[in-house]
Design an enzyme around this catalytic site. Structure first.
Site, short mmCIF file in Angstrom:
data_model
loop_
_atom_site.label_atom_id
_atom_site.label_comp_id
_atom_site.label_asym_id
_atom_site.label_seq_id
_atom_site.Cartn_x
_atom_site.Cartn_y
_atom_site.Cartn_z
CG HIS A 194 -0.13 0.16 2.53
ND1 HIS A 194 0.61 -0.87 3.08
CD2 HIS A 194 0.04 1.22 3.36
CE1 HIS A 194 1.19 -0.46 4.19
NE2 HIS A 194 0.87 0.81 4.39
CG ASP A 196 1.54 5.30 4.76
OD1 ASP A 196 1.02 4.17 4.71
OD2 ASP A 196 2.58 5.55 5.39
CG HIS A 251 5.11 1.36 2.80
ND1 HIS A 251 4.62 2.49 2.17
CD2 HIS A 251 4.50 1.34 4.02
CE1 HIS A 251 3.78 3.12 2.95
NE2 HIS A 251 3.68 2.44 4.08
NE ARG A 261 8.82 -4.04 11.82
CZ ARG A 261 7.96 -3.30 11.14
NH1 ARG A 261 6.73 -3.76 10.89
NH2 ARG A 261 8.30 -2.11 10.68
#
Length: 323
Positions: A194, A196, A251, A261
């Site tokens: 996607h 942002d 990304h 994470r």
């Protein structure tokens, strides 16, 4: 479950910008990084280490709670991303990051007070950092009004968001002996491909790999985490407001087989009625306007109506202009 089978994985080192150095050099480095990568790391950013540490501790404490307890909070999500069927190996919290909304968040009964206080302090710090970076960008681009970008997220009714993404370790069940490392098997997608949609993202992650960016279609570049830095990336709106000079790069996040994470993203968004258009200095006869004017409300509606991998920004291009 989405897995990544055979793709080119080329590690990349993002540009590092030291905000404590001479201002004219800092803005040049930021502009260059936004044009070439759409991503960069900032160090000496001014957000206190103690503020970051308390936020991360409180967030990990929250995600360690039993699932039934976490689900009591309407702001919590697990596996399901968005409204259109996108799934990932992820659990998350999505909070409005404006001062009035943060004050309301403090009053939610099943949220520990230490979490509320830590998140509020952290949000104030990264919002100021985002504003400083946006002002440096405006100066570096030669925009006469240095607050052209930053005032959009300083507005009381700005639509900024703070998102906590937690990616638990995913052990590969096909790994039947100790000599086979799970990292040598298929990697699972935590959050799919996607860009942002907002203006700017300020990302903090713990010292665990997972972020990948795509500077070329089909090529994914892992980005090594840097606990001393914030990772900054250009959003779709900033690409429009720079008339395509800055790039909103696609990304994704992948899982880690051995360690959980957590990333915390501040998405700087404008008020819903803000008109998104490049300033006149960014439009020239050699580079006419690439995008039609629109409001953030219009773009946000499109964003929520599409799947993760679809290219939303292309719907707002001037049909007579091409990048």
């Amino acid at each position: 479950m989405v897995v990544i089978r055979s793709e080119k994985i080329l590690p990349i080192h993002l540009p590092v910008v030291d905000l404590s150095t001479e201002r004219s050099m800092v803005r040049k480095l930021i502009v260059k990084a936004c044009e070439e990568y759409g991503f960069f790391n900032v160090i000496n950013h001014g957000v206190p280490c103690d503020t970051i540490a308390k936020m991360e501790e409180a967030a990990f404490d929250f995600f360690a709670k039993p699932l039934a307890q976490k689900k009591q909070l309407p702001l919590y999500g697990c596996k399901n991303i968005g409204f259109n069927g996108d799934m990932g190996e992820i659990e998350y919290l999505l909070l409005s990051a404006t001062p009035p909304s943060m004050a309301h968040f403090n009053n939610i009964s099943n949220v520990p007070s230490n979490f509320s206080c830590s998140v509020s302090a952290y949000t104030e710090g990264v919002r100021e950092l985002a504003c400083e970076i946006l002002e440096l960008m405006a100066e570096g681009l030669g925009v006469p009004d240095r607050w052209f970008l930053s005032r959009l997220i300083r507005e009381v009714d700005s639509d900024s968001v703070l998102r906590f993404n937690h990616y638990p370790p995913i052990l590969n069940k096909d790994c039947k002996d100790k000599d086979k490392s799970p990292s040598h098997n298929h990697t699972k997608v935590g959050f799919g491909e996607h860009s942002d949609p907002q203006i700017l993202t300020i990302l903090r992650s713990n010292d665990v790999c997972g972020l990948q960016i795509s500077l070329q279609d089909g090529v994914w570049n892992p980005v090594a985490p840097d606990p001393s830095a914030f990772c900054v990336n250009v959003g779709d709106l900033l690409q429009v407001m720079t008339n395509g000079r800055f790039v909103s790069v696609r990304h994704r996040a992948v899982t880690n087989s051995h360690k959980s994470r957590m990333s915390v993203a501040y998405f700087g968004g404008p008020p819903l009625d803000a008109c998104i258009v490049a300033p006149s200095v960014m439009v020239t006869p050699q580079r006419p306007s690439l995008f039609k004017p629109f409001t953030w409300a219009e773009y946000k509606k499109v964003t929520y109506s599409m799947r993760l991998g679809e290219r939303r920004i292309d719907l707002f291009r001037n049909c007579t202009q091409l990048d």
